[in-house]
Design a protein around this motif. Structure first.
Motif, PDB file in Angstrom:
ATOM      1  N   LEU A 269       0.825  -1.209   0.000  1.00 24.52           N
ATOM      2  CA  LEU A 269       0.000   0.000   0.000  1.00 24.52           C
ATOM      3  C   LEU A 269       0.862   1.262   0.000  1.00 24.52           C
ATOM      4  N   GLU A 270       1.997   1.195   0.672  1.00 23.30           N
ATOM      5  CA  GLU A 270       2.888   2.358   0.702  1.00 23.30           C
ATOM      6  C   GLU A 270       3.434   2.654  -0.697  1.00 23.30           C
ATOM      7  N   ALA A 271       3.720   1.605  -1.455  1.00 15.40           N
ATOM      8  CA  ALA A 271       4.205   1.800  -2.822  1.00 15.40           C
ATOM      9  C   ALA A 271       3.160   2.474  -3.697  1.00 15.40           C
ATOM     10  N   LYS A 272       1.888   2.262  -3.363  1.00 16.05           N
ATOM     11  CA  LYS A 272       0.790   2.823  -4.155  1.00 16.05           C
ATOM     12  C   LYS A 272       0.327   4.177  -3.630  1.00 16.05           C
ATOM     13  N   PHE A 273       0.217   4.326  -2.317  1.00 17.10           N
ATOM     14  CA  PHE A 273      -0.417   5.517  -1.733  1.00 17.10           C
ATOM     15  C   PHE A 273       0.512   6.353  -0.852  1.00 17.10           C
ATOM     16  N   GLY A 274       1.756   5.946  -0.677  1.00 16.64           N
ATOM     17  CA  GLY A 274       2.656   6.679   0.204  1.00 16.64           C
ATOM     18  C   GLY A 274       2.592   6.166   1.635  1.00 16.64           C
ATOM     19  N   THR A 275       3.334   6.809   2.516  1.00 14.63           N
ATOM     20  CA  THR A 275       3.423   6.375   3.909  1.00 14.63           C
ATOM     21  C   THR A 275       2.079   6.525   4.622  1.00 14.63           C
ATOM     22  N   PRO A 276       1.612   5.471   5.292  1.00 13.85           N
ATOM     23  CA  PRO A 276       0.320   5.566   6.009  1.00 13.85           C
ATOM     24  C   PRO A 276       0.444   6.389   7.278  1.00 13.85           C
ATOM     25  N   ASN A 277      -0.697   6.830   7.793  1.00 15.53           N
ATOM     26  CA  ASN A 277      -0.701   7.545   9.077  1.00 15.53           C
ATOM     27  C   ASN A 277      -0.435   6.606  10.245  1.00 15.53           C
ATOM     28  N   ALA A 278      -0.735   5.321  10.053  1.00 13.28           N
ATOM     29  CA  ALA A 278      -0.490   4.327  11.094  1.00 13.28           C
ATOM     30  C   ALA A 278      -0.275   2.979  10.432  1.00 13.28           C
ATOM     31  N   ALA A 279       0.623   2.204  11.001  1.00 14.03           N
ATOM     32  CA  ALA A 279       0.848   0.819  10.563  1.00 14.03           C
ATOM     33  C   ALA A 279       1.428   0.092  11.754  1.00 14.03           C
ATOM     34  N   ARG A 280       0.608  -0.696  12.443  1.00 13.11           N
ATOM     35  CA  ARG A 280       1.048  -1.307  13.687  1.00 13.11           C
ATOM     36  C   ARG A 280       0.166  -2.501  14.020  1.00 13.11           C
ATOM     37  N   LEU A 281       0.524  -3.200  15.076  1.00 12.83           N
ATOM     38  CA  LEU A 281      -0.305  -4.269  15.600  1.00 12.83           C
ATOM     39  C   LEU A 281      -1.285  -3.678  16.609  1.00 12.83           C
ATOM     40  N   GLU A 282      -2.518  -4.146  16.571  1.00 16.52           N
ATOM     41  CA  GLU A 282      -3.538  -3.667  17.503  1.00 16.52           C
ATOM     42  C   GLU A 282      -4.319  -4.848  18.059  1.00 16.52           C
ATOM     43  N   TRP A 283      -5.149  -4.540  19.071  1.00 14.54           N
ATOM     44  CA  TRP A 283      -6.026  -5.540  19.683  1.00 14.54           C
ATOM     45  C   TRP A 283      -7.451  -5.247  19.256  1.00 14.54           C
ATOM     46  N   LYS A 284      -8.052  -6.169  18.526  1.00 13.41           N
ATOM     47  CA  LYS A 284      -9.421  -6.007  18.035  1.00 13.41           C
ATOM     48  C   LYS A 284     -10.354  -6.890  18.853  1.00 13.41           C
ATOM     49  N   PRO A 285     -11.393  -6.320  19.454  1.00 14.11           N
ATOM     50  CA  PRO A 285     -12.295  -7.130  20.289  1.00 14.11           C
ATOM     51  C   PRO A 285     -13.075  -8.143  19.464  1.00 14.11           C
ATOM     52  N   VAL A 286     -13.144  -9.367  19.968  1.00 11.95           N
ATOM     53  CA  VAL A 286     -13.948 -10.420  19.327  1.00 11.95           C
ATOM     54  C   VAL A 286     -15.109 -10.832  20.223  1.00 11.95           C
ATOM     55  N   VAL A 287     -14.998 -10.540  21.508  1.00 10.61           N
ATOM     56  CA  VAL A 287     -16.088 -10.732  22.466  1.00 10.61           C
ATOM     57  C   VAL A 287     -16.418  -9.344  23.013  1.00 10.61           C
ATOM     58  N   THR A 288     -17.616  -8.852  22.731  1.00 15.73           N
ATOM     59  CA  THR A 288     -17.952  -7.486  23.116  1.00 15.73           C
ATOM     60  C   THR A 288     -19.008  -7.453  24.219  1.00 15.73           C
ATOM     61  N   VAL A 289     -19.053  -6.323  24.911  1.00 10.71           N
ATOM     62  CA  VAL A 289     -20.044  -6.083  25.955  1.00 10.71           C
ATOM     63  C   VAL A 289     -20.850  -4.856  25.539  1.00 10.71           C
ATOM     64  N   GLU A 290     -22.157  -5.018  25.374  1.00  7.53           N
ATOM     65  CA  GLU A 290     -22.986  -3.908  24.927  1.00  7.53           C
ATOM     66  C   GLU A 290     -23.260  -2.944  26.076  1.00  7.53           C
ATOM     67  N   VAL A 291     -23.135  -1.671  25.782  1.00 11.63           N
ATOM     68  CA  VAL A 291     -23.417  -0.616  26.759  1.00 11.63           C
ATOM     69  C   VAL A 291     -24.614   0.172  26.248  1.00 11.63           C
ATOM     70  N   THR A 292     -25.710   0.124  26.999  1.00  9.92           N
ATOM     71  CA  THR A 292     -26.960   0.771  26.555  1.00  9.92           C
ATOM     72  C   THR A 292     -27.373   1.922  27.467  1.00  9.92           C
TER      73      THR A 292
END
Length: 251
Positions: free
Chosen positions: A187-210
């Motif tokens: 993607l960098e070769a196509k669009f230039g340096t991204p604003n962010a490129a890193r490892l993150e934690w994505k929730p797979v079990v969520t808790v709904e807040v109502t």
């Protein structure tokens, strides 16, 4: 990736106008320093440093600040050694929280976070106490201006991404952790340096807040964590109901 997008919007809900600019720059400078220490101090040869510099520029960080941070990372004159540490626990409402910190003194950071969790009605746990609620993913972010949603989707999928979400501000791309470098480079070769490129934690079990008050309490807690100098990023698994988000945005 809608859950991640909601989380991102919540995490940054305060925006730069409510944060001390110096604190924002401090976190950015620390990431640049760590990136420079982890590889060559030349951004052309160090993708992590290149991305850290781009993120700093996106926040209008002065050039002199960036250069000082690189210099600090490429020399050990002051003897400062930053360690990247993960803390896990529960926010009020049994919301799982992962805190990524960069610190030169664990004996300072851990008690501060434990106290903050306790005062806010949460509980700081042991490593891996909540990580099972998340998956580790590669995350890349571009401003919406670099490409249309269709073009970004096509290029990201071709590069090996697993999910792409675009809105009027950003393109958010996720991929398997082992594919991050490959997708980033393509993607960098196509669009230039991204604003962010890193490892993150994505929730797979969520808790709904109502409940609006519970949502406010949670967001205040997340903001308090982000205000800590050693904290770089905060992740949680709350899924705030759309009607609650709408009410919060009105305030």
């Amino acid at each position: 990736m809608s859950g991640h997008s909601q989380f991102k919007n919540i995490m940054h809900r305060k925006g730069a106008q409510d944060q001390l600019r110096a604190r924002v720059f401090s976190k950015l400078a620390k990431e640049i320093t760590i990136a420079a220490k982890s590889g060559l101090p030349d951004p052309a040869s160090n993708p992590r440093l290149r991305t850290a510099i781009q993120a700093a520029r996106a926040e209008n960080m002065p050039k002199d600040n960036i250069e000082r941070a690189i210099k600090k990372g490429s020399s050990n004159d002051d003897g400062t050694v930053y360690e990247e540490v993960r803390y896990e626990g529960f926010a009020p409402g049994n919301i799982a929280v992962i805190v990524e910190a960069s610190t030169d003194n664990r004996n300072r950071t851990a008690p501060v976070l434990r106290s903050l969790f306790g005062k806010r009605g949460g509980n700081l746990g042991e490593t891996n106490s909540v990580a099972f609620n998340f998956e580790r993913v590669g995350y890349i972010e571009y401003p919406a201006s670099v490409a249309s949603a269709d073009e970004m989707f096509e290029q990201a999928i071709e590069a090996g991404a697993s999910d792409i979400e675009s809105d009027d501000q950003t393109h958010e791309i996720t991929c398997a952790t082992e594919d991050l470098a490959q997708v980033r480079d393509a993607l960098e070769a196509k669009f230039g340096t991204p604003n962010a490129a890193r490892l993150e934690w994505k929730p797979v079990v969520t808790v709904e807040v109502t409940d609006v008050d519970k949502a406010k309490s949670l967001l205040d807690f997340i903001d308090a964590l982000n205000d800590e100098e050693d904290v770089q990023r905060v992740f949680h698994n709350a899924q705030i109901a759309p009607e609650v988000l709408a009410k919060l945005e009105e305030e």
